[in-house]
Design a protein around this motif. Sequence first.
Motif, PDB file in Angstrom:
ATOM      1  N   ILE A  56     -35.805 -49.323 -30.598  1.00  0.00           N
ATOM      2  CA  ILE A  56     -36.711 -50.455 -30.462  1.00  0.00           C
ATOM      3  C   ILE A  56     -35.832 -51.797 -30.081  1.00  0.00           C
ATOM      4  O   ILE A  56     -35.978 -52.357 -29.144  1.00  0.00           O
ATOM      5  N   ALA A  57     -34.634 -51.595 -30.710  1.00  0.00           N
ATOM      6  CA  ALA A  57     -33.804 -52.844 -30.547  1.00  0.00           C
ATOM      7  C   ALA A  57     -33.158 -52.879 -29.267  1.00  0.00           C
ATOM      8  O   ALA A  57     -33.222 -54.047 -28.157  1.00  0.00           O
ATOM      9  N   TYR A  58     -32.718 -51.601 -28.611  1.00  0.00           N
ATOM     10  CA  TYR A  58     -31.894 -51.685 -27.537  1.00  0.00           C
ATOM     11  C   TYR A  58     -32.938 -51.967 -26.342  1.00  0.00           C
ATOM     12  O   TYR A  58     -32.535 -52.424 -25.310  1.00  0.00           O
ATOM     13  N   ILE A  59     -34.099 -51.301 -26.357  1.00  0.00           N
ATOM     14  CA  ILE A  59     -34.756 -51.164 -25.279  1.00  0.00           C
ATOM     15  C   ILE A  59     -35.280 -52.975 -25.096  1.00  0.00           C
ATOM     16  O   ILE A  59     -35.005 -53.343 -23.891  1.00  0.00           O
ATOM     17  N   HIS A  60     -35.521 -53.561 -25.926  1.00  0.00           N
ATOM     18  CA  HIS A  60     -36.198 -54.801 -25.895  1.00  0.00           C
ATOM     19  C   HIS A  60     -34.802 -55.868 -25.750  1.00  0.00           C
ATOM     20  O   HIS A  60     -35.082 -56.764 -24.598  1.00  0.00           O
ATOM     21  N   HIS A  61     -33.869 -55.828 -26.272  1.00  0.00           N
ATOM     22  CA  HIS A  61     -32.707 -56.739 -25.912  1.00  0.00           C
ATOM     23  C   HIS A  61     -32.048 -56.459 -24.432  1.00  0.00           C
ATOM     24  O   HIS A  61     -31.498 -57.226 -23.760  1.00  0.00           O
ATOM     25  N   ASP A  62     -32.339 -55.151 -24.025  1.00  0.00           N
ATOM     26  CA  ASP A  62     -31.907 -54.737 -22.648  1.00  0.00           C
ATOM     27  C   ASP A  62     -32.750 -55.106 -21.907  1.00  0.00           C
ATOM     28  O   ASP A  62     -32.230 -55.575 -20.577  1.00  0.00           O
ATOM     29  N   ILE A  63     -34.005 -55.290 -22.009  1.00  0.00           N
ATOM     30  CA  ILE A  63     -34.933 -56.006 -20.990  1.00  0.00           C
ATOM     31  C   ILE A  63     -34.847 -57.306 -20.828  1.00  0.00           C
ATOM     32  O   ILE A  63     -34.736 -57.731 -19.667  1.00  0.00           O
ATOM     33  N   ASP A  64     -34.511 -58.073 -21.862  1.00  0.00           N
ATOM     34  CA  ASP A  64     -34.040 -59.408 -21.727  1.00  0.00           C
ATOM     35  C   ASP A  64     -32.592 -59.803 -21.414  1.00  0.00           C
ATOM     36  O   ASP A  64     -32.908 -60.684 -20.339  1.00  0.00           O
TER      37      ASP A  64
END
Length: 289
Positions: A196-204
């Motif tokens: 969950i964390a890497y998907i979302h801050h990778d998008i950011d």
Amino acid sequence: VNKDSKYHSLSKEVYEQILGDREHGKINPYACKDSDIIRRQPDHDAPHLWRPAFVMDVEKILHNNYYNRYSDKTQVISCYKNDDISRRALHVQLVSRIARTIGMTLGLNLDLIEAISLGHDIGHTPFGHAGERVLNELCSGGFKHNKQSVRIVEKLEKGGQGLNLTWEVRDGILNHQTSTMPHTLEGKIVRFSDKIAYIHHDIDDAVRGKIMVEEDIPIEIRKVLGKNSADRLDTLIHDIITNSMDKPDIIMSDEIFQAMQDLRKFMFVSVYTNPIAKGEETKLSLIHI
């Protein structure tokens, strides 16, 4: 509860149950207890009232040199001149925050969750997974960052003595990968929270680096998970909590899990193999010289 959100917010019944459990100090019967820990050298590092076993492990991880090296390792986008791009130090902290939120709501052991979260990527290489792939080719026995993380805390630190971490923490670190499964509920929460964390801050990071915009995410995924990072985090965290309450497992609903997998596939195509995001990784060819 966010009453204005249409993205899978907690139901009134679940919300009231969580509040009641918290008010009465209810502990999940499936939580890992500090008294049940397994340590390689049990006579060392005896827990204290103010320093339980997993708190000790958190401090051991925080105070070793390998943890310090998180700060210079970028997460996915190798833009070393951009200070706003996420480093792995931020990633493990975000994993810890997401996992602790879920664990607190489910009444699990937050110190164990924090120790696994902060240590799970301690064996990662420069250039992230690209560096891992190169070392996997060069090393006769292969190279995996999760196994290297365990090797560091078991063998490399303190002149070969290791950090004497508990088995529960080492198990969570070793098995945070998609292909493996931790034995504790706390480890399973970290395993989900990592993704969950890497998907979302990778998008950011990708949006910040002008590699993509939010609207590039397929509409089918946005309809299920939400239109932005806040909605997506809300959906994923609430789904795990709702489906894992009063159960001896940490699970997601089929619909939300599939949408998260679809989002990961989109990121692999759009970001993780994007030549702009991965431009610095061409320097890895020097290793083969």
